[in-house]
Write a protein that holds these residues in place. Structure first.
Motif, PDB file in Angstrom:
ATOM      1  N   ILE A  10      38.246  23.669  58.331  1.00 55.67           N
ATOM      2  CA  ILE A  10      38.236  25.064  58.757  1.00 55.67           C
ATOM      3  C   ILE A  10      37.856  25.054  60.235  1.00 55.67           C
ATOM      4  O   ILE A  10      36.735  24.690  60.586  1.00 55.67           O
ATOM      5  N   LEU A  11      38.804  25.422  61.077  1.00 54.52           N
ATOM      6  CA  LEU A  11      38.597  25.330  62.521  1.00 54.52           C
ATOM      7  C   LEU A  11      38.023  26.622  63.083  1.00 54.52           C
ATOM      8  O   LEU A  11      37.917  27.638  62.388  1.00 54.52           O
ATOM      9  N   SER A  12      37.691  26.574  64.356  1.00 56.12           N
ATOM     10  CA  SER A  12      37.190  27.756  65.056  1.00 56.12           C
ATOM     11  C   SER A  12      38.277  28.813  65.158  1.00 56.12           C
ATOM     12  O   SER A  12      39.470  28.482  65.152  1.00 56.12           O
ATOM     13  N   PRO A  13      37.878  30.068  65.256  1.00 56.05           N
ATOM     14  CA  PRO A  13      38.886  31.134  65.372  1.00 56.05           C
ATOM     15  C   PRO A  13      39.821  30.897  66.560  1.00 56.05           C
ATOM     16  O   PRO A  13      39.417  30.329  67.582  1.00 56.05           O
ATOM     17  N   CYS A  14      41.044  31.328  66.384  1.00 50.59           N
ATOM     18  CA  CYS A  14      42.030  31.266  67.462  1.00 50.59           C
ATOM     19  C   CYS A  14      42.669  32.639  67.607  1.00 50.59           C
ATOM     20  O   CYS A  14      42.568  33.482  66.721  1.00 50.59           O
ATOM     21  N   ARG A  15      43.313  32.856  68.696  1.00 50.04           N
ATOM     22  CA  ARG A  15      44.023  34.109  68.946  1.00 50.04           C
ATOM     23  C   ARG A  15      45.499  33.842  68.729  1.00 50.04           C
ATOM     24  O   ARG A  15      46.073  32.963  69.358  1.00 50.04           O
ATOM     25  N   SER A  16      46.121  34.567  67.825  1.00 48.23           N
ATOM     26  CA  SER A  16      47.553  34.413  67.540  1.00 48.23           C
ATOM     27  C   SER A  16      48.318  35.605  68.101  1.00 48.23           C
ATOM     28  O   SER A  16      47.878  36.751  67.976  1.00 48.23           O
ATOM     29  N   VAL A  17      49.450  35.321  68.714  1.00 40.99           N
ATOM     30  CA  VAL A  17      50.376  36.347  69.195  1.00 40.99           C
ATOM     31  C   VAL A  17      51.698  36.076  68.499  1.00 40.99           C
ATOM     32  O   VAL A  17      52.219  34.961  68.560  1.00 40.99           O
ATOM     33  N   VAL A  63      49.372  23.102  57.551  1.00 37.70           N
ATOM     34  CA  VAL A  63      48.699  24.013  58.467  1.00 37.70           C
ATOM     35  C   VAL A  63      48.864  25.430  57.942  1.00 37.70           C
ATOM     36  O   VAL A  63      49.954  25.819  57.511  1.00 37.70           O
ATOM     37  N   CYS A  64      47.767  26.180  57.978  1.00 35.15           N
ATOM     38  CA  CYS A  64      47.787  27.574  57.530  1.00 35.15           C
ATOM     39  C   CYS A  64      46.713  28.322  58.300  1.00 35.15           C
ATOM     40  O   CYS A  64      45.644  27.769  58.568  1.00 35.15           O
ATOM     41  N   ASN A  65      46.969  29.572  58.658  1.00 35.67           N
ATOM     42  CA  ASN A  65      45.956  30.413  59.291  1.00 35.67           C
ATOM     43  C   ASN A  65      45.478  31.459  58.299  1.00 35.67           C
ATOM     44  O   ASN A  65      46.279  32.089  57.615  1.00 35.67           O
ATOM     45  N   ALA A  66      44.163  31.652  58.248  1.00 41.48           N
ATOM     46  CA  ALA A  66      43.556  32.676  57.401  1.00 41.48           C
ATOM     47  C   ALA A  66      43.096  33.836  58.284  1.00 41.48           C
ATOM     48  O   ALA A  66      42.792  33.635  59.463  1.00 41.48           O
ATOM     49  N   VAL A 119      55.235  43.166  68.700  1.00 39.97           N
ATOM     50  CA  VAL A 119      54.381  42.041  69.074  1.00 39.97           C
ATOM     51  C   VAL A 119      52.959  42.373  68.627  1.00 39.97           C
ATOM     52  O   VAL A 119      52.412  43.423  68.973  1.00 39.97           O
ATOM     53  N   GLU A 120      52.393  41.477  67.837  1.00 39.92           N
ATOM     54  CA  GLU A 120      51.060  41.665  67.266  1.00 39.92           C
ATOM     55  C   GLU A 120      50.111  40.603  67.801  1.00 39.92           C
ATOM     56  O   GLU A 120      50.540  39.538  68.237  1.00 39.92           O
ATOM     57  N   ARG A 121      48.838  40.904  67.730  1.00 39.86           N
ATOM     58  CA  ARG A 121      47.790  39.959  68.103  1.00 39.86           C
ATOM     59  C   ARG A 121      46.718  39.996  67.023  1.00 39.86           C
ATOM     60  O   ARG A 121      46.385  41.067  66.520  1.00 39.86           O
ATOM     61  N   ALA A 122      46.190  38.822  66.689  1.00 37.96           N
ATOM     62  CA  ALA A 122      45.143  38.759  65.675  1.00 37.96           C
ATOM     63  C   ALA A 122      44.276  37.534  65.917  1.00 37.96           C
ATOM     64  O   ALA A 122      44.748  36.520  66.418  1.00 37.96           O
ATOM     65  N   GLU A 123      43.012  37.650  65.544  1.00 35.77           N
ATOM     66  CA  GLU A 123      42.145  36.486  65.504  1.00 35.77           C
ATOM     67  C   GLU A 123      42.294  35.889  64.109  1.00 35.77           C
ATOM     68  O   GLU A 123      42.214  36.614  63.110  1.00 35.77           O
ATOM     69  N   GLU A 124      42.527  34.572  64.047  1.00 40.12           N
ATOM     70  CA  GLU A 124      42.740  33.897  62.778  1.00 40.12           C
ATOM     71  C   GLU A 124      41.922  32.611  62.733  1.00 40.12           C
ATOM     72  O   GLU A 124      41.496  32.092  63.759  1.00 40.12           O
ATOM     73  N   ILE A 125      41.751  32.109  61.528  1.00 41.48           N
ATOM     74  CA  ILE A 125      41.022  30.864  61.307  1.00 41.48           C
ATOM     75  C   ILE A 125      42.022  29.799  60.854  1.00 41.48           C
ATOM     76  O   ILE A 125      42.580  29.889  59.754  1.00 41.48           O
ATOM     77  N   PRO A 126      42.293  28.789  61.690  1.00 38.65           N
ATOM     78  CA  PRO A 126      43.231  27.729  61.295  1.00 38.65           C
ATOM     79  C   PRO A 126      42.629  26.811  60.229  1.00 38.65           C
ATOM     80  O   PRO A 126      41.439  26.493  60.253  1.00 38.65           O
ATOM     81  N   LEU A 127      43.483  26.401  59.309  1.00 33.59           N
ATOM     82  CA  LEU A 127      43.131  25.440  58.270  1.00 33.59           C
ATOM     83  C   LEU A 127      44.035  24.222  58.402  1.00 33.59           C
ATOM     84  O   LEU A 127      45.254  24.369  58.550  1.00 33.59           O
ATOM     85  N   LEU A 128      43.446  23.031  58.349  1.00 35.69           N
ATOM     86  CA  LEU A 128      44.191  21.775  58.285  1.00 35.69           C
ATOM     87  C   LEU A 128      43.945  21.210  56.895  1.00 35.69           C
ATOM     88  O   LEU A 128      42.819  20.839  56.553  1.00 35.69           O
ATOM     89  N   ILE A 129      45.001  21.163  56.095  1.00 33.12           N
ATOM     90  CA  ILE A 129      44.893  20.813  54.684  1.00 33.12           C
ATOM     91  C   ILE A 129      45.503  19.436  54.467  1.00 33.12           C
ATOM     92  O   ILE A 129      46.681  19.223  54.750  1.00 33.12           O
TER      93      ILE A 129
END
Length: 104
Positions: free
Chosen positions: A30-37, A3-6, A44-54
């Motif tokens: 390549i999954l739909s964007p997610c919100r990471s905290v 698992v990796c987020n881009a 504390v940071e927040r970002a939209e990321e794209i999860p990858l299942l490899i």
């Protein structure tokens, strides 16, 4: 399974294509964007990321990890390997046959 987020779709596509082309992964979802905290450098940071299942093999993980870290723009990318304990045998054979370990 790794698992990796881009940080964005372009980076996710580049990473996925490279890993599959270099036979370090059989498939990358390549999954739909997610919100990471998350906590980073004391804040504390927040970002939209794209999860990858490899999908890869355990013996290819060291090479995949090194290549993924080199391709990734984050200083400390999320690279987490999860063991697969079961799966459709024909699918697992396909994954195994699609990945080449270079024994490094």
């Amino acid at each position: 399974m790794v698992v990796c987020n881009a940080p964005d779709a372009e980076t996710a596509e580049r990473i996925a294509t490279t890993l599959v082309a270099e036979q370090l992964a059989a498939c990358v979802n390549i999954l739909s964007p997610c919100r990471s905290v998350y906590r980073w450098q004391g804040a504390v940071e927040r970002a939209e990321e794209i999860p990858l299942l490899i999908k890869t093999r355990a013996d290819a993980y060291p090479q995949l990890e090194a290549r993924l870290a080199a391709l990734h723009p984050y200083q400390v990318p999320e690279i987490v390997a999860l063991p697969l304990t079961q799966g459709l045998p024909s699918y697992l054979t396909w994954v195994s046959d699609s990945v080449v370990s270079r024994g490094e």
